[in-house]
Motif scaffolding. Structure first.
Motif, mmCIF file in Angstrom:
data_model
loop_
_atom_site.group_PDB
_atom_site.id
_atom_site.type_symbol
_atom_site.label_atom_id
_atom_site.label_comp_id
_atom_site.label_asym_id
_atom_site.label_seq_id
_atom_site.Cartn_x
_atom_site.Cartn_y
_atom_site.Cartn_z
ATOM 1 N N GLU A 1 -7.207 22.828 -4.311
ATOM 2 C CA GLU A 1 -6.652 21.686 -3.586
ATOM 3 C C GLU A 1 -6.846 20.383 -4.369
ATOM 4 O OE1 GLU A 1 -10.841 22.448 -1.845
ATOM 5 O OE2 GLU A 1 -9.127 23.616 -2.593
ATOM 6 N N GLU A 2 -7.896 20.302 -5.187
ATOM 7 C CA GLU A 2 -8.109 19.127 -6.020
ATOM 8 C C GLU A 2 -7.096 19.077 -7.161
ATOM 9 O OE1 GLU A 2 -12.961 19.109 -5.251
ATOM 10 O OE2 GLU A 2 -12.119 19.887 -7.121
ATOM 11 N N PHE A 3 -6.849 20.220 -7.758
ATOM 12 C CA PHE A 3 -5.857 20.289 -8.834
ATOM 13 C C PHE A 3 -4.477 19.917 -8.296
ATOM 14 C CE2 PHE A 3 -3.378 21.816 -12.321
ATOM 15 C CZ PHE A 3 -4.234 21.883 -13.419
ATOM 16 N N TRP B 1 -8.887 11.436 -2.817
ATOM 17 C CA TRP B 1 -8.199 11.523 -1.523
ATOM 18 C C TRP B 1 -8.027 10.166 -0.861
ATOM 19 C CZ3 TRP B 1 -6.133 16.162 -0.928
ATOM 20 C CH2 TRP B 1 -6.733 17.251 -1.583
ATOM 21 N N HIS B 2 -8.969 9.257 -1.090
ATOM 22 C CA HIS B 2 -8.921 7.940 -0.454
ATOM 23 C C HIS B 2 -9.317 6.881 -1.470
ATOM 24 C CE1 HIS B 2 -8.603 10.023 3.387
ATOM 25 N NE2 HIS B 2 -9.675 10.729 3.051
ATOM 26 N N PRO B 3 -8.665 5.716 -1.436
ATOM 27 C CA PRO B 3 -9.003 4.664 -2.410
ATOM 28 C C PRO B 3 -10.391 4.102 -2.174
ATOM 29 C CG PRO B 3 -7.520 3.807 -0.733
ATOM 30 C CD PRO B 3 -7.601 5.296 -0.504
ATOM 31 N N LEU B 4 -11.101 3.805 -3.258
ATOM 32 C CA LEU B 4 -12.411 3.179 -3.136
ATOM 33 C C LEU B 4 -12.296 1.675 -2.955
ATOM 34 C CD1 LEU B 4 -14.627 5.078 -5.729
ATOM 35 C CD2 LEU B 4 -14.170 5.600 -3.335
ATOM 36 N N ASP B 5 -11.105 1.126 -3.218
ATOM 37 C CA ASP B 5 -10.883 -0.303 -2.997
ATOM 38 C C ASP B 5 -10.070 -0.520 -1.723
ATOM 39 O OD1 ASP B 5 -8.661 0.867 -4.153
ATOM 40 O OD2 ASP B 5 -8.103 -0.881 -5.333
ATOM 41 N N GLY B 6 -10.307 0.332 -0.746
ATOM 42 C CA GLY B 6 -9.700 0.149 0.562
ATOM 43 C C GLY B 6 -10.431 -0.936 1.329
ATOM 44 N N PRO B 7 -10.152 -1.099 2.645
ATOM 45 C CA PRO B 7 -10.809 -2.135 3.447
ATOM 46 C C PRO B 7 -12.332 -2.046 3.341
ATOM 47 C CG PRO B 7 -9.006 -1.148 4.656
ATOM 48 C CD PRO B 7 -9.159 -0.331 3.407
ATOM 49 N N GLY B 8 -12.940 -3.159 3.021
ATOM 50 C CA GLY B 8 -14.389 -3.189 2.866
ATOM 51 C C GLY B 8 -14.878 -2.645 1.537
ATOM 52 N N GLY B 9 -13.939 -2.260 0.657
ATOM 53 C CA GLY B 9 -14.303 -1.674 -0.624
ATOM 54 C C GLY B 9 -14.490 -2.724 -1.705
ATOM 55 N N HIS B 10 -14.541 -2.262 -2.929
ATOM 56 C CA HIS B 10 -14.853 -3.090 -4.098
ATOM 57 C C HIS B 10 -13.592 -3.296 -4.923
ATOM 58 C CE1 HIS B 10 -16.966 -4.603 -7.588
ATOM 59 N NE2 HIS B 10 -16.480 -3.631 -8.329
ATOM 60 N N GLU C 1 0.844 -1.192 0.000
ATOM 61 C CA GLU C 1 0.000 0.000 0.000
ATOM 62 C C GLU C 1 0.878 1.241 0.000
ATOM 63 O OE1 GLU C 1 -3.705 -0.027 2.485
ATOM 64 O OE2 GLU C 1 -2.819 -1.909 3.231
ATOM 65 N N VAL C 2 0.750 2.061 -1.025
ATOM 66 C CA VAL C 2 1.591 3.243 -1.199
ATOM 67 C C VAL C 2 0.784 4.376 -1.806
ATOM 68 C CG1 VAL C 2 3.641 4.203 -2.331
ATOM 69 C CG2 VAL C 2 3.665 1.837 -1.573
ATOM 70 N N ASP C 3 0.920 5.557 -1.250
ATOM 71 C CA ASP C 3 0.434 6.771 -1.897
ATOM 72 C C ASP C 3 1.633 7.376 -2.617
ATOM 73 O OD1 ASP C 3 -0.459 9.279 -2.646
ATOM 74 O OD2 ASP C 3 -1.522 9.665 -0.764
ATOM 75 N N MET C 4 1.610 7.349 -3.939
ATOM 76 C CA MET C 4 2.773 7.798 -4.720
ATOM 77 C C MET C 4 3.074 9.277 -4.530
ATOM 78 S SD MET C 4 4.001 5.085 -6.065
ATOM 79 C CE MET C 4 5.240 5.852 -7.129
ATOM 80 N N THR D 1 -2.172 16.639 -9.336
ATOM 81 C CA THR D 1 -0.808 16.869 -9.828
ATOM 82 C C THR D 1 0.207 16.108 -8.992
ATOM 83 O OG1 THR D 1 -1.446 19.058 -10.624
ATOM 84 C CG2 THR D 1 0.910 18.635 -10.354
ATOM 85 N N GLU D 2 0.016 16.106 -7.686
ATOM 86 C CA GLU D 2 0.955 15.403 -6.808
ATOM 87 C C GLU D 2 0.948 13.901 -7.058
ATOM 88 O OE1 GLU D 2 0.904 18.514 -3.010
ATOM 89 O OE2 GLU D 2 -0.365 16.719 -2.987
ATOM 90 N N VAL D 3 -0.228 13.334 -7.265
ATOM 91 C CA VAL D 3 -0.301 11.891 -7.521
ATOM 92 C C VAL D 3 0.230 11.557 -8.909
ATOM 93 C CG1 VAL D 3 -1.840 9.908 -7.773
ATOM 94 C CG2 VAL D 3 -2.241 11.568 -5.943
ATOM 95 N N THR D 4 -0.236 12.279 -9.902
ATOM 96 C CA THR D 4 0.041 11.919 -11.291
ATOM 97 C C THR D 4 1.438 12.346 -11.735
ATOM 98 O OG1 THR D 4 -2.311 12.199 -11.730
ATOM 99 C CG2 THR D 4 -0.857 12.039 -13.637
ATOM 100 N N TYR D 5 1.816 13.581 -11.482
ATOM 101 C CA TYR D 5 3.139 14.051 -11.900
ATOM 102 C C TYR D 5 4.214 13.723 -10.866
ATOM 103 C CZ TYR D 5 7.054 17.157 -12.828
ATOM 104 O OH TYR D 5 8.313 17.660 -13.025
ATOM 105 N N LEU D 6 4.041 14.215 -9.629
ATOM 106 C CA LEU D 6 5.072 13.960 -8.623
ATOM 107 C C LEU D 6 5.171 12.479 -8.281
ATOM 108 C CD1 LEU D 6 4.791 16.997 -6.193
ATOM 109 C CD2 LEU D 6 6.407 16.602 -8.061
ATOM 110 N N GLY D 7 4.078 11.736 -8.437
ATOM 111 C CA GLY D 7 4.154 10.291 -8.246
ATOM 112 C C GLY D 7 5.148 9.654 -9.201
#
Length: 337
Positions: free
Chosen positions: A107-109, A283-292, A63-66, A113-119
């Protein structure tokens, strides 16, 4: 150099829990390559890890947030300790927002950017920290036709993909200057049928969809693994639509501006109203604990292509050129009779 096939034993795939990353992990596993699976969602990670093991290979789900550099550093160390030296690092993780730029909150932009580019920056830095001392390894940056041609309603994504191109070009020059044997290549993809249209934040009035023609994620996976095999080429383009988009933007960008202004909103939305109360994964994965578990494919398989002749020709351009040359010689010989 471009024709030499790389020897890959251990690979890292970011964004591995769904979509293109998941399809790529499956393909690597079928070749007996051990795969470290990096993503935020535990449910998706566990599912793809089982698929990798079922294919007879080793899997290491992490589990990693890039967007968090220290998490990526820790993941890289764990991969090296538990699977062995990393031969291949594939950057594929992303997040984004479907909305006009003025409807996207700052904050969404920034987060997209942080996930997609800085990741990608974080993944590349960690990959190089392990590869450079050994003077070998390959980094594949999974890109998009939108890395060269921005479209409406996806400013955050397009901006990040453009940035990845500039960053990768700078890095490639530095590696060449150093005489490094570490390779970095890019794969620019067309519209792909992935679950992103069900989990990205959207402020569109109707449900988001990829711009046709649409390809299945397995088409992208074959291109990515093919690029990893022969990373001497600086870039691969997948799908005729990618080729046409990039070349048309070079020739007539203003014409494309006007065309996309007329068609870009309609072509990215289905006829169904959007559910603005559904959760999203910014902000949070939808396939986290209890997710799909979302899997590799999205909801558009009935309209998606499972093959791309252009992508095959791109990966086998020497054989294609030889075949065309042979045909030309044969035609000339026949005409001289």
């Amino acid at each position: 150099m471009a024709g030499r096939k790389e020897d890959i034993r251990v690979a890292v795939v970011t964004g591995a829990s769904a979509g293109v990353g998941r399809a790529t992990a499956r393909l690597l596993a079928r070749r007996g390559i051990a795969v470290a699976l990096l993503a935020r969602g535990r449910v998706g990670l566990d599912a793809v890890a089982e698929e990798v093991r079922a294919a007879g290979s080793r899997a290491l789900p992490i589990e990693v947030d890039m967007a968090d550099y220290e998490q990526v550093v820790a993941a890289g160390r764990r991969v090296e300790a538990e699977l062995g030296p990393v031969d291949l690092w594939i950057n594929d993780a992303f997040s984004s927002v479907f909305a006009p730029f003025q409807d996207t909150r700052p904050e969404e932009f920034r987060r997209a950017t942080e996930v997609t580019y800085l990741g990608y920056v974080h993944g590349t830095r960690v990959a190089l920290s392990h590869m450079t001392p050994r003077d070998r390894g390959t980094i594949v940056q999974v890109g998009s036709a939108l890395a060269y041609r921005g479209i409406p309603l996806q400013a955050a994504y397009c901006g990040a993909k453009h940035a990845i191109v500039g960053f990768t070009e700078s890095l490639r020059c530095e590696l060449l200057h150093d005489g490094s044997k570490v390779h970095v290549t890019m794969v620019q993809l067309p519209a792909v049928n992935t679950p992103q249209f069900d989990w990205l934040l959207s402020r569109l009035p109707r449900h988001a969809e990829p711009v046709p023609p649409i390809y299945e994620p397995e088409v992208a996976a074959r291109a990515i693994v093919g690029a990893a095999d022969r990373p001497g080429r600086r870039e691969y383009w997948v799908g005729a639509s990618t080729v046409l988009t990039i070349l048309a933007n070079r020739v007539a960008p203003s014409l494309l501006d006007r065309y996309l202004a007329r068609t870009g909103y309609r072509s990215q939305q289905t006829g169904q109203p959007a559910d603005h109360d559904r959760p999203n994964n910014l902000w949070h994965p939808l396939d986290g604990p209890g997710g799909h578990d979302y899997g590799a494919r999205g909801d558009f398989s009935g309209r998606s292509h499972s093959r791309s002749p252009q992508a095959w020709l791109s990966r086998h351009r020497l054989a294609t050129a030889a075949g065309l040359a042979g045909t030309a010689v044969g035609v000339l010989a026949w005409r001289r009779r």
